[in-house]
Design a protein around this motif. Structure first.
Motif, PDB file in Angstrom:
ATOM      1  N   SER A  79       0.840  -1.188   0.000  1.00 46.02           N
ATOM      2  CA  SER A  79       0.000   0.000   0.000  1.00 46.02           C
ATOM      3  C   SER A  79       0.879   1.244   0.000  1.00 46.02           C
ATOM      4  CB  SER A  79      -0.889  -0.029   1.254  1.00 46.02           C
ATOM      5  OG  SER A  79      -1.675   1.127   1.350  1.00 46.02           O
ATOM      6  N   PRO A  80       0.382   2.357  -0.556  1.00 45.79           N
ATOM      7  CA  PRO A  80       1.184   3.593  -0.540  1.00 45.79           C
ATOM      8  C   PRO A  80       1.557   4.038   0.881  1.00 45.79           C
ATOM      9  CG  PRO A  80      -0.684   3.821  -2.034  1.00 45.79           C
ATOM     10  CD  PRO A  80      -0.892   2.545  -1.285  1.00 45.79           C
ATOM     11  N   ASP A  81       0.659   3.758   1.839  1.00 49.11           N
ATOM     12  CA  ASP A  81       0.891   4.177   3.223  1.00 49.11           C
ATOM     13  C   ASP A  81       0.351   3.113   4.165  1.00 49.11           C
ATOM     14  OD1 ASP A  81       1.752   7.175   2.846  1.00 49.11           O
ATOM     15  OD2 ASP A  81      -0.054   6.934   1.629  1.00 49.11           O
ATOM     16  N   TYR A  82       0.907   3.074   5.374  1.00 50.76           N
ATOM     17  CA  TYR A  82       0.306   2.251   6.421  1.00 50.76           C
ATOM     18  C   TYR A  82       0.445   2.957   7.763  1.00 50.76           C
ATOM     19  CZ  TYR A  82       4.951   0.469   7.849  1.00 50.76           C
ATOM     20  OH  TYR A  82       6.247   0.354   8.292  1.00 50.76           O
ATOM     21  N   TYR A  83      -0.470   2.610   8.663  1.00 47.49           N
ATOM     22  CA  TYR A  83      -0.533   3.219   9.992  1.00 47.49           C
ATOM     23  C   TYR A  83      -0.523   2.066  10.992  1.00 47.49           C
ATOM     24  CZ  TYR A  83      -2.559   6.145  13.765  1.00 47.49           C
ATOM     25  OH  TYR A  83      -2.804   6.823  14.933  1.00 47.49           O
ATOM     26  N   VAL A  84       0.443   2.051  11.904  1.00 49.42           N
ATOM     27  CA  VAL A  84       0.604   0.909  12.804  1.00 49.42           C
ATOM     28  C   VAL A  84       0.318   1.296  14.247  1.00 49.42           C
ATOM     29  CG1 VAL A  84       3.094   1.311  13.111  1.00 49.42           C
ATOM     30  CG2 VAL A  84       2.151  -0.976  13.474  1.00 49.42           C
ATOM     31  N   GLN A  85      -0.322   0.387  14.972  1.00 49.40           N
ATOM     32  CA  GLN A  85      -0.532   0.552  16.400  1.00 49.40           C
ATOM     33  C   GLN A  85       0.156  -0.592  17.134  1.00 49.40           C
ATOM     34  OE1 GLN A  85      -1.336   2.962  17.975  1.00 49.40           O
ATOM     35  NE2 GLN A  85      -2.808   4.229  16.891  1.00 49.40           N
ATOM     36  N   ASP A  86       0.204  -0.515  18.470  1.00 54.23           N
ATOM     37  CA  ASP A  86       0.846  -1.599  19.215  1.00 54.23           C
ATOM     38  C   ASP A  86       0.164  -1.834  20.550  1.00 54.23           C
ATOM     39  OD1 ASP A  86       3.568  -0.605  21.304  1.00 54.23           O
ATOM     40  OD2 ASP A  86       1.999   0.713  20.553  1.00 54.23           O
ATOM     41  N   GLY A  87      -1.139  -2.082  20.486  1.00 57.28           N
ATOM     42  CA  GLY A  87      -1.867  -2.402  21.697  1.00 57.28           C
ATOM     43  C   GLY A  87      -1.481  -3.763  22.252  1.00 57.28           C
ATOM     44  N   VAL A  88      -1.787  -3.962  23.530  1.00 60.12           N
ATOM     45  CA  VAL A  88      -1.470  -5.217  24.204  1.00 60.12           C
ATOM     46  C   VAL A  88      -2.753  -5.826  24.761  1.00 60.12           C
ATOM     47  CG1 VAL A  88      -0.093  -6.322  26.016  1.00 60.12           C
ATOM     48  CG2 VAL A  88       0.773  -4.287  24.851  1.00 60.12           C
ATOM     49  N   ILE A  89      -2.874  -7.143  24.644  1.00 55.45           N
ATOM     50  CA  ILE A  89      -4.049  -7.845  25.158  1.00 55.45           C
ATOM     51  C   ILE A  89      -3.613  -9.114  25.896  1.00 55.45           C
ATOM     52  CG2 ILE A  89      -5.568  -6.995  23.325  1.00 55.45           C
ATOM     53  CD1 ILE A  89      -5.252  -9.776  21.998  1.00 55.45           C
ATOM     54  N   PRO A  90      -4.471  -9.652  26.775  1.00 60.40           N
ATOM     55  CA  PRO A  90      -4.172 -10.971  27.361  1.00 60.40           C
ATOM     56  C   PRO A  90      -4.123 -12.024  26.257  1.00 60.40           C
ATOM     57  CG  PRO A  90      -5.936  -9.847  28.581  1.00 60.40           C
ATOM     58  CD  PRO A  90      -5.722  -9.062  27.332  1.00 60.40           C
TER      59      PRO A  90
END
Length: 490
Positions: free
Chosen positions: A342-353
């Protein structure tokens, strides 16, 4: 909104003071050169600083900070600029203090398993410096060949091996820091347990809001006697997630345990061409076992059995360094590979059990369908640290706003199931308006008290980590990121 310094300065005498301390080559002021520093890894927001200064020593950092204090100029510390939360995003009329020239490994003490480094030292350099003697530095972010130790300290970075060995804070014995007022202070020491308050623990992960680390004493580890990497492929994400939980429940703590979905698998194979990852798999699981040879041999069989019991189609393993590196190569390149999709991407880094993995991944897919943007999932499965990559085209009007809203919904989902809005990328400017999702007003106020003790004038990295009520009240609920008012969107 990031706090913008609207005070107008006469920069000529200020520049002369910086040059007196750092030399003319240590001050960047030409507009075309400042473009390099106008954003970090969160490249969709940009703002040129007024100046960039390049110190080489602790004394020069302290002098630069004192000049900023003298003129009440906000300053932001920056390492390699690989951060993904806008933590090193400059402010208008600010000074960027860049530590990339502070790249000396000052001391290596193999007998006591420690190394002292400057903040500009690249993460992988530490292991390279001690590997010949059979040691290594455990925290290994995907960007380890370019990210700096100073940035790792600021964000409390993790990596593939944080499941068993912990994140950056677990490997820092002591720090020499320059406070927000330009004083030089030593925190921690040369041994693991120091009396008094754990100020080293307070500083690591403070994202440049409490000062700037200029010397870091790191703990290095002895390399394991035996290492084996297993790759299991599955026809369902639920089966892969169940294997993660069952491996931990069996009392096995892998050195690393990573999961990639079909989207990420194909992106990696298109770019890196490892020829290791089956393109038709719904998910793959990478599990690294390390320790004594007899322990690794036993756990290798147990992990393989658990994966097969959960429906793994194939389980392959590698013990030789070359093949192990090849198996990990795709995972390390996953973010870069997404750029080919993709021309762009947006990343997150949440944490879950860990137990919530199947549910959360189904919900992320539902959110992807709702917002109309594909999401590739690659993450530290062992400790539930997700890295959803939202693919979009920033040239389309309104796309960035919708993607931010989708990212915000994913973070809220993580908190809802008992997780966190960040595991290793930090809060920075990107996620500060979601802090109230996790913390009460009293919690946030208490954190601000700590910040004010170290940073009474608020000059060190202002506008980061914490929401400002008059600008973030609505954003915390609607994901309307007006906190970037005055900063260019790209």
């Amino acid at each position: 909104m990031l706090i913008q310094d609207k005070q107008q300065h006469n920069w000529k005498p200020i520049i002369k003071k910086f040059e007196a301390v750092l030399g003319k080559n240590g001050v960047v002021q030409r507009k075309e050169e400042l473009i390099t520093y106008e954003c970090d890894g969160l490249s969709c927001y940009r703002q040129r600083p007024a100046l960039v200064v390049l110190p080489r020593t602790t004394a020069q950092v302290a002098a630069a900070v004192k000049i900023c204090n003298e003129y009440s100029i906000p300053f932001i510390a920056r390492g390699s600029g690989t951060g993904l939360s806008g933590g090193a995003l400059p402010l208008e009329n600010s000074v960027l203090i860049v530590t990339s020239l502070m790249r000396q490994i000052l001391n290596i003490d193999l007998e006591n398993q420690r190394a002292i480094v400057q903040p500009g030292v690249i993460n992988s350099w530490v292991t390279q410096a001690v590997s010949g003697a059979g040691f290594y530095y455990a925290p290994d972010p995907s960007s380890q060949i370019i990210c700096s130790i100073g940035g790792n300290i600021a964000e409390n970075s993790g990596g593939v091996h944080c499941l068993k060995y912990g994140v950056t804070t677990n490997h820092v014995l002591g720090l020499k820091i320059v406070t927000a007022e330009g004083e030089i202070v030593d925190l921690g020491g040369q041994i693991p347990e120091m009396p008094g308050y754990d100020l080293t623990g307070v500083f690591v992960g403070s994202e440049g809001t409490l000062g700037i680390a200029t010397e870091i004493t790191l703990k290095i580890l002895k390399s394991a006697e035996s290492i084996c990497v297993l790759l299991a492929d599955f026809t369902s994400v639920e089966a892969a997630g169940a294997s993660v939980s069952d491996i931990i429940s069996a009392g096995i703590i892998p050195g690393g345990m990573e999961m990639m979905d079909n989207f990420s698998i194909n992106a990696v194979e298109d770019v890196v061409a490892t020829n290791c990852y089956p393109r038709d798999a719904t998910a793959i699981l990478l599990v690294e076992i390390d320790g004594l040879e007899i322990e690794v041999a036993e756990n290798k069989q147990r992990v393989a059995e658990i994966c097969r019991q959960n429906g793994a189609r194939n389980v392959t393993s590698a013990s030789d360094p070359e093949t192990r590196l090849k198996l990990w190569k795709g995972r390390k390149a996953a973010f870069a590979a997404a750029g080919n999709l993709s021309p762009d991407y947006y990343v997150q880094d949440g944490v879950i059990p860990r137990t919530q993995l199947p549910y959360v991944l189904r919900e992320i897919e539902a959110l992807s369908q709702k917002f109309g943007y594909p999401v590739a999932n690659v993450f530290h499965a062992g400790d539930g640290n997700l890295h959803p990559l939202i693919l979009y085209d920033n040239s389309l009007p309104g796309a960035l706003e919708k993607v931010e809203e989708l990212g915000g919904e994913i973070l809220k989902l993580c908190v809802k199931v008992g997780g966190s809005i960040s595991g290793e990328h930090g809060i920075g400017a990107d996620k500060k308006c979601y802090m109230p999702e996790m913390f009460s007003a009293a919690d946030l106020e208490t954190m601000q008290w700590v910040r004010q003790v170290f940073n009474p004038q608020g000059l060190a990295n202002p506008g980061k980590m914490f929401p400002t009520p008059r600008t973030c009240g609505e954003a915390a609920n609607s994901a309307n990121f007006k906190q970037f008012e005055g900063v260019e969107r790209f």
